[in-house]
Design an enzyme around this catalytic site. Structure first.
Site, short mmCIF file in Angstrom:
data_model
loop_
_atom_site.label_atom_id
_atom_site.label_comp_id
_atom_site.label_asym_id
_atom_site.label_seq_id
_atom_site.Cartn_x
_atom_site.Cartn_y
_atom_site.Cartn_z
N VAL A 1 1.33 -0.62 -7.85
CA VAL A 1 1.00 -1.36 -6.63
C VAL A 1 2.17 -2.25 -6.22
CG1 VAL A 1 -0.60 -2.99 -5.56
CG2 VAL A 1 -1.44 -1.34 -7.25
N GLU A 2 2.75 -2.93 -7.21
CA GLU A 2 3.79 -3.92 -6.92
C GLU A 2 5.10 -3.29 -6.47
OE1 GLU A 2 4.00 -7.13 -6.76
OE2 GLU A 2 1.93 -7.61 -7.27
N SER A 3 5.56 -2.28 -7.18
CA SER A 3 6.93 -1.80 -6.97
C SER A 3 7.08 -0.29 -7.03
CB SER A 3 7.85 -2.42 -8.03
OG SER A 3 7.45 -1.95 -9.32
#
Length: 529
Positions: A126-128
């Site tokens: 999700v983040e990166s």
């Protein structure tokens, strides 16, 4: 040399600031490559490895599913929208999960040791998208997307040499520390902890109080939160649901060996990364992907002196390091200081910074003395060798072809901002920042070169370029202040003392300058001052 297999503990926080005061950490937007892939482009062929048998002992995905702790039975439109997107883009999902192979075992191992839900190990998707070099619009960096202030809180240091927000082990431990603190803050509610990781604990607490005052439920699904956060938690749940049963969603999931991918080797000091890759018998790209915190061609001189290498190369690498002569670890240039030199100009000439030269040469300030020698570090191989250094990644991104656009170069002048430059060329601020590996809130430096991909005609582009390149040398009238010297002024404006003397005839014949005296300087705006 000591070898430590996939274990690390983050030392205490760098500040006493409350975790509730930490600001939001927005997730990175998908990279150009990732979005192209999601829209139908072919994924490069993965590296061939021996097949992994689908047993608890050999497939990491099975181990990860066994440690699930969130309620994945929940169904609503917010989750369904996210899950359907991933299901419609199986190549994207395959890309990011395959990209996780280097890092996922370590993350799972650390989360297990803390008895945390193993769905959290999927949060870097999700983040990166498991891109260790991801950099978001909110100035967040690394696989866990730490913003500078939160990185500082958890001891993730940033220097010219490295950015520890991208360090695989340190950022993972910091992220899990942060998530645990947030879970404790919200009485073990992991959905609220996840929402707080994205939006900030204070934002979630205020939303809870507002619902309490209105007599409404205070669980995540009933809170009014920022738009990004309302999709953030459903994304993780959707990913976890697909990983739990990939066949149900027709999404291929490449097996990952349930064993450490890397080992940590103590290098005993600073070392050139090209030299290290050669000793470890791996590509320099692989070394950078395992050690993405390093910005330059070498490890940090300040330590800690560790490198991650594939676990099967660790012992041979350690042995080769022990046999390497000390003078072959780094390449050094010796520069004899000449009259009129200043530290800033020397640093630019050798593609480094005054701070680095001060540190290496034990200088208290920028004052240097003609006749003495400076020790200057430099890459052992050509700059094209260090393909994932910050400089190379910036050049690759700036030169990436954009369909229907023409590339221009803009040299930053005094007073420039990304917003003003974007207006000049009729492009978006976010676009301009993204083309230059920046965030919209990043500061600019005078002399910095920006790539601008404009949709304008050749005539428009030429006119814009002419405006940006005009007055590259600017006349500056400078009033001498108390404590000034010619050397200090030369260093500040990146010119030489001899230049100042040649531009100012009254100074040429005198040894000292006086406060209030007016000097004429001709400053090249390509240089930083």
């Amino acid at each position: 040399m000591a070898i430590l297999v996939s274990l690390g503990v983050l030392s205490g926080c760098a500040t006493h600031r409350s975790v509730d005061e930490l600001p939001p950490m927005p997730a990175a937007e998908p990279s150009v490559d990732d979005m192209d892939l999601a829209n139908g482009m072919d994924e490069p062929a993965p590296v061939e490895t021996a097949p992994v048998a689908a047993t608890d002992n050999e497939d990491l995905w099975i181990r990860l599913r066994a440690g699930y702790g969130l309620d994945l039975s929940v169904e609503n439109d917010r989750i369904r929208v996210q899950r359907d997107w991933y299901a419609r883009h199986p190549k994207y999902f395959q890309r990011v999960t395959t990209r996780s192979e280097r890092y996922l075992h370590y993350i799972v191992e650390q989360a297990e040791q803390r008895d945390m839900p193993l769905e959290l190990a999927l949060l870097p998707i999700v983040e990166s998208a498991f891109d260790p070099f991801a950099y978001s619009h909110g100035r967040a960096a690394g696989p866990w997307q730490f913003i500078p202030s939160t990185g500082d809180y958890f001891g993730l240091h940033r220097t010219w040499w490295e950015d520890q927000r991208r360090d695989v082990m340190k950022s993972t431990n910091a992220a899990l520390d942060y998530l645990q603190k947030l879970a404790n803050r919200f009485d073990g509610d992991w959905l609220l902890a996840l929402a707080s990781y994205n939006a900030g604990g204070g934002t979630v607490s205020r939303a809870i109080r507002k619902n309490e005052e209105a007599g409404k439920p205070t669980d995540f699904w009933n809170l009014k939160l920022p738009r990004e956060t309302t999709a953030y938690v459903p994304k993780l749940i959707a990913i976890a649901q697909i990983v739990k049963d990939p066949e149900a969603y027709n999404v291929p999931l490449q097996p990952i060996r349930n064993e450490p991918y890397f080992a940590q080797v103590n290098t005993g000091g600073q070392i050139d990364l090209a030299q290290a890759a050669k000793l470890a018998d791996i590509s320099i790209e692989e070394l950078y992907l395992l050690n993405p915190s390093y910005n330059r061609w070498a490890t940090s001189p300040d330590g800690p002196h560790n490198l991650l290498v594939p676990v099967d190369r660790a012992e041979a690498f350690s042995t080769a390091l022990a046999e390497l002569p000390a003078d072959q670890r780094m390449q050094w240039a010796r520069y004899e200081i000449r009259p009129g030199d200043n530290l800033g100009a020397i640093a630019r000439r050798y593609r480094t910074t005054p701070e680095v030269l001060r540190s290496i040469n034990h200088l208290k300030n920028n004052t240097i003395i003609a006749g003495r020698t400076l020790l200057i570090p430099g890459p052992a191989a050509g700059k094209d060798t260090y393909t994932l250094s910050a400089e190379s990644r910036l050049a690759d991104n700036q030169n990436r072809q954009r369909d229907g656009r023409q590339k221009l170069s803009h040299t930053v002048r005094s007073g420039d901002t990304l917003w003003e430059i974007s207006r000049q060329y009729k492009v978006g601020v976010k676009e301009l920042a993204r083309w230059n590996n920046m965030a919209p809130g990043d500061s600019l430096k005078i002399g910095q070169t920006l790539a601008v991909w404009t949709k304008g005609s050749s005539a428009t582009a030429t006119a814009a370029t002419s405006r940006s390149d005009s007055n590259m040398v600017r006349q500056v009238r400078y009033s001498v202040r108390n404590g000034d010297s010619l050397y200090a002024i030369a260093d500040r404006f990146n010119v030489s003392v001899n230049d100042i003397r040649s531009w100012n005839s009254k100074v040429a014949s005198k040894r000292y300058i006086q406060p209030g005296q007016r000097l004429t300087l001709y400053v090249d705006i390509h240089q930083s001052y």
